[in-house]
Design an enzyme around this catalytic site. Structure first.
Site, PDB file in Angstrom:
ATOM      1  N   TYR A 145     -35.325  22.220  14.657  1.00 48.05           N
ATOM      2  CA  TYR A 145     -36.536  21.675  14.031  1.00 48.05           C
ATOM      3  C   TYR A 145     -37.660  22.708  14.091  1.00 48.05           C
ATOM      4  O   TYR A 145     -38.299  23.009  13.083  1.00 48.05           O
ATOM      5  CB  TYR A 145     -36.940  20.402  14.768  1.00 48.05           C
ATOM      6  CG  TYR A 145     -38.113  19.668  14.170  1.00 48.05           C
ATOM      7  CD1 TYR A 145     -38.031  19.080  12.912  1.00 48.05           C
ATOM      8  CD2 TYR A 145     -39.305  19.512  14.888  1.00 48.05           C
ATOM      9  CE1 TYR A 145     -39.105  18.373  12.379  1.00 48.05           C
ATOM     10  CE2 TYR A 145     -40.374  18.803  14.363  1.00 48.05           C
ATOM     11  CZ  TYR A 145     -40.270  18.235  13.111  1.00 48.05           C
ATOM     12  OH  TYR A 145     -41.344  17.534  12.589  1.00 48.05           O
ATOM     13  N   GLU A 147     -37.663  25.973  14.536  1.00 47.18           N
ATOM     14  CA  GLU A 147     -37.500  27.191  13.738  1.00 47.18           C
ATOM     15  C   GLU A 147     -37.480  26.885  12.240  1.00 47.18           C
ATOM     16  O   GLU A 147     -37.902  27.712  11.437  1.00 47.18           O
ATOM     17  CB  GLU A 147     -36.245  27.950  14.156  1.00 47.18           C
ATOM     18  CG  GLU A 147     -36.283  28.477  15.595  1.00 47.18           C
ATOM     19  CD  GLU A 147     -37.382  29.507  15.859  1.00 47.18           C
ATOM     20  OE1 GLU A 147     -38.204  29.811  14.965  1.00 47.18           O
ATOM     21  OE2 GLU A 147     -37.427  30.028  16.998  1.00 47.18           O
ATOM     22  N   LYS A 149     -39.313  24.662  10.799  1.00 47.57           N
ATOM     23  CA  LYS A 149     -40.727  24.526  10.417  1.00 47.57           C
ATOM     24  C   LYS A 149     -41.436  25.881  10.494  1.00 47.57           C
ATOM     25  O   LYS A 149     -42.329  26.166   9.695  1.00 47.57           O
ATOM     26  CB  LYS A 149     -41.417  23.505  11.328  1.00 47.57           C
ATOM     27  CG  LYS A 149     -40.908  22.076  11.146  1.00 47.57           C
ATOM     28  CD  LYS A 149     -41.376  21.460   9.832  1.00 47.57           C
ATOM     29  CE  LYS A 149     -41.056  19.980   9.758  1.00 47.57           C
ATOM     30  NZ  LYS A 149     -41.505  19.354   8.507  1.00 47.57           N
ATOM     31  N   ASN A 174     -48.114  14.313  17.506  1.00 52.67           N
ATOM     32  CA  ASN A 174     -47.496  12.980  17.624  1.00 52.67           C
ATOM     33  C   ASN A 174     -48.333  11.907  16.930  1.00 52.67           C
ATOM     34  O   ASN A 174     -49.515  11.748  17.233  1.00 52.67           O
ATOM     35  CB  ASN A 174     -47.336  12.612  19.104  1.00 52.67           C
ATOM     36  CG  ASN A 174     -46.378  13.535  19.820  1.00 52.67           C
ATOM     37  OD1 ASN A 174     -46.669  14.717  19.994  1.00 52.67           O
ATOM     38  ND2 ASN A 174     -45.234  13.020  20.227  1.00 52.67           N
ATOM     39  N   VAL A 187     -41.270   8.042  21.461  1.00 49.06           N
ATOM     40  CA  VAL A 187     -41.699   7.370  22.684  1.00 49.06           C
ATOM     41  C   VAL A 187     -42.450   6.072  22.407  1.00 49.06           C
ATOM     42  O   VAL A 187     -42.193   5.055  23.060  1.00 49.06           O
ATOM     43  CB  VAL A 187     -42.484   8.350  23.585  1.00 49.06           C
ATOM     44  CG1 VAL A 187     -43.822   8.770  22.985  1.00 49.06           C
ATOM     45  CG2 VAL A 187     -42.675   7.776  24.966  1.00 49.06           C
ATOM     46  N   SER A 189     -42.470   3.998  19.753  1.00 45.43           N
ATOM     47  CA  SER A 189     -41.617   2.929  19.218  1.00 45.43           C
ATOM     48  C   SER A 189     -40.614   2.467  20.284  1.00 45.43           C
ATOM     49  O   SER A 189     -40.404   1.270  20.469  1.00 45.43           O
ATOM     50  CB  SER A 189     -40.914   3.386  17.939  1.00 45.43           C
ATOM     51  OG  SER A 189     -40.405   4.684  18.079  1.00 45.43           O
TER      52      SER A 189
HETATM   53  N1  UDP Z   1     -39.885  10.000  25.972  1.00 43.88           N
HETATM   54  C1  UDP Z   1     -39.659   9.148  27.034  1.00 43.88           C
HETATM   55  N2  UDP Z   1     -38.935   8.030  26.811  1.00 43.88           N
HETATM   56  C2  UDP Z   1     -38.446   7.681  25.601  1.00 43.88           C
HETATM   57  C3  UDP Z   1     -38.701   8.549  24.499  1.00 43.88           C
HETATM   58  C4  UDP Z   1     -39.417   9.707  24.733  1.00 43.88           C
HETATM   59  O1  UDP Z   1     -40.074   9.412  28.175  1.00 43.88           O
HETATM   60  O2  UDP Z   1     -37.807   6.609  25.486  1.00 43.88           O
HETATM   61  C5  UDP Z   1     -40.694  11.218  26.217  1.00 43.88           C
HETATM   62  C6  UDP Z   1     -40.072  12.511  25.732  1.00 43.88           C
HETATM   63  O3  UDP Z   1     -39.228  13.067  26.738  1.00 43.88           O
HETATM   64  C7  UDP Z   1     -41.292  13.343  25.453  1.00 43.88           C
HETATM   65  C8  UDP Z   1     -42.333  12.328  25.004  1.00 43.88           C
HETATM   66  O4  UDP Z   1     -41.879  11.072  25.474  1.00 43.88           O
HETATM   67  O5  UDP Z   1     -41.742  13.972  26.624  1.00 43.88           O
HETATM   68  C9  UDP Z   1     -42.528  12.265  23.492  1.00 43.88           C
HETATM   69  O6  UDP Z   1     -41.250  12.148  22.922  1.00 43.88           O
HETATM   70  P1  UDP Z   1     -41.012  11.881  21.384  1.00 43.88           P
HETATM   71  O7  UDP Z   1     -39.534  11.783  21.189  1.00 43.88           O
HETATM   72  O8  UDP Z   1     -41.832  10.733  20.927  1.00 43.88           O
HETATM   73  O9  UDP Z   1     -41.570  13.149  20.613  1.00 43.88           O
HETATM   74  P2  UDP Z   1     -41.825  14.695  20.985  1.00 43.88           P
HETATM   75  O10 UDP Z   1     -43.257  14.766  21.306  1.00 43.88           O
HETATM   76  O11 UDP Z   1     -40.974  15.084  22.168  1.00 43.88           O
HETATM   77  O12 UDP Z   1     -41.446  15.398  19.759  1.00 43.88           O
END
Ligand code: UDP
Length: 316
Positions: A145, A147, A149, A174, A187, A189
């Site tokens: 993702y 690279e 972008k 985010n 995270v 959702s």
């Molecule tokens: N995360 C978490 N639990 C979850 C989903 C995500 O602790 O059920 C953490 C993930 O490890 C990251 C942060 O939440 O540190 C944001 O994750 P997300 O997948 O939303 O997007 P990212 O910012 O990593 O692209």
């Protein structure tokens, strides 16, 4: 304006369609529906200023009508999705961006791409200004993702410099809000769905990593401002669009438990590879160039998002 939105049936893309149609524009939405959904745009299908084509933008794009702007939003964006679709993610960032730029060049249309805070990788500087070059592992799992972008940004700058295309690059941090998919793995959702169902909230690592969350309405407002901003030397360089309110993942879990009044527990699960330890946008450029700052406070945005998921719960 007649505006093509790739990924227009996705989370951000569909909110962009709504915003631009409301302002009187004509919108042509392209989406291969790999992570987008017709449900996100079904309310627009009767609008005579809106058209939807199921199309994979890594293939040649033919519209057959003059176009004023191309907004390139097609891409898996949740880590879970791009880990499951690594090659498609690289293809849409590289070949898809090439096709979308080719269309903009041919039509002399303005071009805006959804880039990402992931271009900064696991940043060694916090907050991240656009001048920071990032700390990306090109061969790690997230590299597909990041690279893609980063390549897209390089290609866009080349089309601007070599072909004179009026291009803009938004680095999106985010973002959360209605139309996130309940199971897309991100995270906010994840935590809301888990809290509403009484399941444990899955915090990865110790939960001390930070993110900064922008409500979708604010994000879309920033993106549209960037598209509409007058041409200038400076506008072609990336602009961070995100909310600088930074909190730890544990804090977001606790906030969601409080707002949903859920009695769910928090469980710790392994931290995914290369998960960035900190992330927070420096939005000085967005403020100066676009007169934009996010307005919606975290709790307000989360309430709206929780309401959305509550109404969806029956079908998930
Ligand atoms: N995360 C978490 N639990 C979850 C989903 C995500 O602790 O059920 C953490 C993930 O490890 C990251 C942060 O939440 O540190 C944001 O994750 P997300 O997948 O939303 O997007 P990212 O910012 O990593 O692209």
């Amino acid at each position: 304006m007649r505006i093509v939105i790739t990924g227009g049936a996705g989370f951000l893309g569909s909110h962009l369609c709504d915003n631009l149609l409301k302002k009187g524009n004509e919108v042509i939405c392209l989406d291969n529906l790999s992570t987008g959904s017709v449900e996100n745009i079904s309310h627009l299908l009767g609008n005579d200023r809106f058209r939807f084509y199921k199309h994979d933008v890594t293939e040649y794009i033919f519209i057959g009508q003059p176009i004023d702007a191309v907004m390139h939003f097609a891409s898996p964006a949740s880590p879970r999705d791009y880990l499951e679709m690594p090659i498609q993610t690289l293809k849409v960032g590289a070949l898809g961006t090439h096709k979308a730029l080719g269309l903009a060049k041919h039509e002399r249309a303005r071009f805006l791409m959804a880039s990402t805070s992931e271009t900064y990788g696991d940043p060694l500087v916090n907050p991240q200004p656009e001048t920071y070059w990032g700390n990306v592992n090109p061969i790690g799992l997230r590299g597909v993702y990041d690279e893609a972008k980063r390549f897209a940004e390089a290609l866009i700058m080349a089309y601007h410099r070599y072909h004179g295309v009026d291009t803009r690059i938004a680095r999106i941090f985010n973002t959360y809000g209605p139309r996130m998919r309940p199971h897309d793995g991100r995270v906010v959702s994840n935590f809301i769905v888990q809290a509403l169902r009484g399941e444990s909230l899955t915090v990865y690592g110790k939960g001390d990593q930070t993110r900064s969350f922008c409500y979708v309405e604010d994000e879309i407002d920033g993106l549209v401002r960037l598209l509409m901003a007058p041409d200038s030397e400076d506008i072609h360089y990336p602009v961070n669009i995100g909310n600088p309110h930074e909190l730890t993942v544990l804090e977001i879990a606790e906030t969601i438990l409080k707002l949903t009044r859920s009695s769910s527990k928090i469980v710790l699960e392994p931290l995914p590879e290369d998960d960035p330890k900190v992330r927070r946008p420096d939005i000085t450029r967005a403020k100066e160039l676009l007169d934009w700052t996010p307005k919606i406070q975290l709790e307000e945005g989360l309430y709206r998002t929780i309401d959305y998921f509550r109404s969806k719960l029956g079908s998930i």
